[in-house]
Write a protein that holds these residues in place. Structure first.
Motif: not given
Length: 109
Positions: A41-42, A87
Motif C-alpha cells: 500500500t505504501n 502492510e
C-alpha cells in the motif's frame, strides 16, 4: 432496431459501465503500478504521489477497495516491518477485460 442488435448494445453498455471507472485516475494509475508485480500500500501511495496524484490515504484505501470489489486486484498477503501494523500487499487479479463477439459475454483474464 432488430432484437439481436438491442441485446448487443446492452452487452456493450455493460462493458462500458465496467470499464469507465477503471480508465480514470487514480484507479488507472493503481492498475499500471501493479502491472509490475506485487506492491505494498505504501509503495502504491508513493508511486501515485510521484505521478502528481496527491490524495489522503483514506482515498487510496477507497480506490483499492473498489478495485478489489470489481475483481481487478486482490490482496497478495502482508508485509510486517518495524513492529507496527502489517502492510497489505496487492497484485493484479485481472489483466484483460473484453467481450466475446459471438456470445456477447464479458470476460476477464
Amino acid at each position: 432496431m432488430p432484437r439481436w442488435m438491442m441485446e448487443e448494445m446492452r452487452n456493450l453498455k455493460s462493458l462500458m459501465m465496467l470499464l469507465k471507472p477503471l480508465l480514470a485516475e487514480p484507479k488507472r494509475g493503481i492498475i499500471r503500478i501493479l502491472s509490475d508485480g506485487v506492491k505494498g500500500t505504501n509503495e502504491i501511495y508513493q508511486a501515485l504521489q510521484e505521478r502528481g496524484l496527491e490524495m489522503p490515504r483514506s482515498t487510496l484505501y477507497y480506490h483499492l477497495s473498489a478495485l478489489e470489489d470489481a475483481g481487478i486486484i486482490e490482496m497478495a498477503g502482508y508485509r510486517e516491518e518495524g513492529g507496527g501494523a502489517p502492510e497489505k500487499l496487492w497484485k493484479l487479479k485481472t489483466r484483460k477485460i473484453g467481450i466475446d463477439l459471438v456470445t456477447g459475454e464479458i470476460f476477464r483474464e
